[in-house]
Design an enzyme around this catalytic site. Structure first.
Site, PDB file in Angstrom:
ATOM      1  N   PRO A   2      14.387   9.404   7.161  1.00 25.34           N
ATOM      2  CA  PRO A   2      13.642  10.393   7.939  1.00 25.34           C
ATOM      3  C   PRO A   2      12.171  10.021   8.082  1.00 25.34           C
ATOM      4  O   PRO A   2      11.458   9.856   7.097  1.00 25.34           O
ATOM      5  CB  PRO A   2      13.810  11.681   7.131  1.00 25.34           C
ATOM      6  CG  PRO A   2      15.008  11.448   6.262  1.00 25.34           C
ATOM      7  CD  PRO A   2      15.004   9.993   5.975  1.00 25.34           C
ATOM      8  N   GLU A   3      11.749   9.871   9.318  1.00 27.43           N
ATOM      9  CA  GLU A   3      10.349   9.672   9.653  1.00 27.43           C
ATOM     10  C   GLU A   3       9.963  10.828  10.571  1.00 27.43           C
ATOM     11  O   GLU A   3      10.708  11.793  10.676  1.00 27.43           O
ATOM     12  CB  GLU A   3      10.163   8.306  10.341  1.00 27.43           C
ATOM     13  CG  GLU A   3      10.727   7.153   9.512  1.00 27.43           C
ATOM     14  CD  GLU A   3      10.601   5.794  10.183  1.00 27.43           C
ATOM     15  OE1 GLU A   3       9.726   5.627  11.033  1.00 27.43           O
ATOM     16  OE2 GLU A   3      11.396   4.899   9.839  1.00 27.43           O
ATOM     17  N   ARG A 116      19.865  10.326  -3.198  1.00 29.14           N
ATOM     18  CA  ARG A 116      19.113   9.369  -4.026  1.00 29.14           C
ATOM     19  C   ARG A 116      18.006   9.996  -4.866  1.00 29.14           C
ATOM     20  O   ARG A 116      17.303   9.283  -5.579  1.00 29.14           O
ATOM     21  CB  ARG A 116      18.541   8.259  -3.139  1.00 29.14           C
ATOM     22  CG  ARG A 116      19.660   7.367  -2.653  1.00 29.14           C
ATOM     23  CD  ARG A 116      19.156   6.127  -1.969  1.00 29.14           C
ATOM     24  NE  ARG A 116      20.299   5.323  -1.557  1.00 29.14           N
ATOM     25  CZ  ARG A 116      20.248   4.346  -0.675  1.00 29.14           C
ATOM     26  NH1 ARG A 116      19.109   4.032  -0.106  1.00 29.14           N
ATOM     27  NH2 ARG A 116      21.321   3.667  -0.368  1.00 29.14           N
ATOM     28  N   ARG A 155     -10.854  -1.331   9.263  1.00 35.34           N
ATOM     29  CA  ARG A 155     -10.104  -1.874   8.133  1.00 35.34           C
ATOM     30  C   ARG A 155      -9.884  -3.353   8.354  1.00 35.34           C
ATOM     31  O   ARG A 155     -10.026  -3.852   9.465  1.00 35.34           O
ATOM     32  CB  ARG A 155      -8.726  -1.195   8.019  1.00 35.34           C
ATOM     33  CG  ARG A 155      -8.760   0.291   8.032  1.00 35.34           C
ATOM     34  CD  ARG A 155      -9.406   0.828   6.780  1.00 35.34           C
ATOM     35  NE  ARG A 155      -9.032   2.214   6.579  1.00 35.34           N
ATOM     36  CZ  ARG A 155      -7.975   2.603   5.864  1.00 35.34           C
ATOM     37  NH1 ARG A 155      -7.213   1.707   5.290  1.00 35.34           N
ATOM     38  NH2 ARG A 155      -7.704   3.865   5.725  1.00 35.34           N
TER      39      ARG A 155
END
Length: 286
Positions: A2-3, A116, A155
DNA sequence: AGCTACTCCTGGTAGC
DNA sequence: TGCTACCAGGAGTAGC
């Protein structure tokens, strides 16, 4: 896994059955799913509260709770790899791998199912303690090529690990990063501060487009884990361009899709559409 | 600052 | 057939 599109789908589908319900009791089958709270404390915080609203921030499902009309904390659900949420009639048979269940007014039950055990079903007083650490929402109006270009330049990191960093941008995971980088024709090992303004704009479009199309198909069910609260698989896995397609021809150019490992993550790309970055010259910058 | 390695978990699968 | 070893993977943490 799931994202953002899967979590958005879950939030949309449980909103109707949850909003306005009161929590009459809780059952905790796996205490670590609570993210540090004891069963007792969790129970005390939850019982008697009412679900005011259901939303999403990054990969979190956010339940806002109230008591007597006043804010009374939040449930933050993170599905991680294998978590699911279902709202079932209480008399429905128990689901295997249920870790936390909340009995609701009206005879239904919210069930957090997680094979899990990596997922979390946490109660917090202040949602900002957790959600405040997240980067911006890629589908919000503030996210565009100009913002992304500036953020990438601030960054010096490899593109893929940076896009997976939830503090940089909230909601992307392994699948949608690979898909978005392919769509923008950027290599996952490209240095963030070497991405041009034009490429950053293409990447922002690719991220928004990929996520939007995936939400329209209720997310992706690449493996056996992700199902919507109604038990259906998503449909976006049929649209994958590179994820899980190693050794098969690129849909754009026909070259075999490659799988490499970047930051311990399986990473999929087309070596022709996403050419390897030139190595940074020694002593450049700083 | 940013990288790697390790941890948490378990079902599925490759290899024998 | 049946066993073992290993793998995937989000995020937190430790160490360099």
């Amino acid at each position: 896994m799931p994202e953002l599109p899967e979590v958005e789908t879950v939030a949309r589908l449980i909103r109707g059955p949850l909003e306005g319900r009161s929590i009459e009791g809780v059952r905790v089958e796996w205490e670590r799913s609570l993210g540090g709270a004891s069963r007792r404390a969790f129970s005390r915080s939850m019982r008697g509260a009412r679900v005011r609203s259901v939303g999403r921030r990054g990969k979190y499902v956010v339940l806002a709770l109230e008591r007597a009309g006043a804010e009374a904390g939040f449930v933050l659900v993170h599905l991680r790899m294998s978590g699911r949420l279902h709202v079932d009639a209480a008399e429905e048979p128990e689901r295997e791998y249920t870790r936390v269940a909340c009995a609701l007014s009206g005879g239904s039950e919210l069930r957090f199912v997680d094979v899990r055990k990596f997922g979390r079903f946490r109660f917090v007083r202040d949602a900002q303690d957790v959600l405040g650490e997240l980067g911006p929402e890629p589908l919000s109006s503030g996210f565009d090529g100009a913002w992304l270009h500036a953020a990438l330049r601030a960054r010096r990191r490899l593109l893929k690990p940076l896009l997976l960093d939830q503090a940089f941008l909230a909601g992307l995971g392994n699948i949608y990063v690979d898909e978005a980088l392919f769509r923008a024709r950027l290599h996952p090992l490209e240095a963030s501060d070497r991405v041009s303004a034009g490429k950053a704009a293409a990447l922002a479009d690719a991220i928004r487009g990929t996520l939007t199309e995936a939400i329209e198909r209720e997310g992706s069910s690449f493996d056996a884990f992700y199902r919507t609260p109604e038990g259906n698989p998503g449909g976006y896995q049929h649209q994958f361009q590179v994820y899980g397609r190693e050794g098969r021809p690129c849909r754009r150019c026909g070259r075999d899709v490659e799988r490499i490992v970047v930051g311990q993550r399986g990473t999929h790309l087309c070596p022709r559409c996403q050419p390897r970055p030139r190595r940074r010259a020694r002593g450049t910058g700083r």
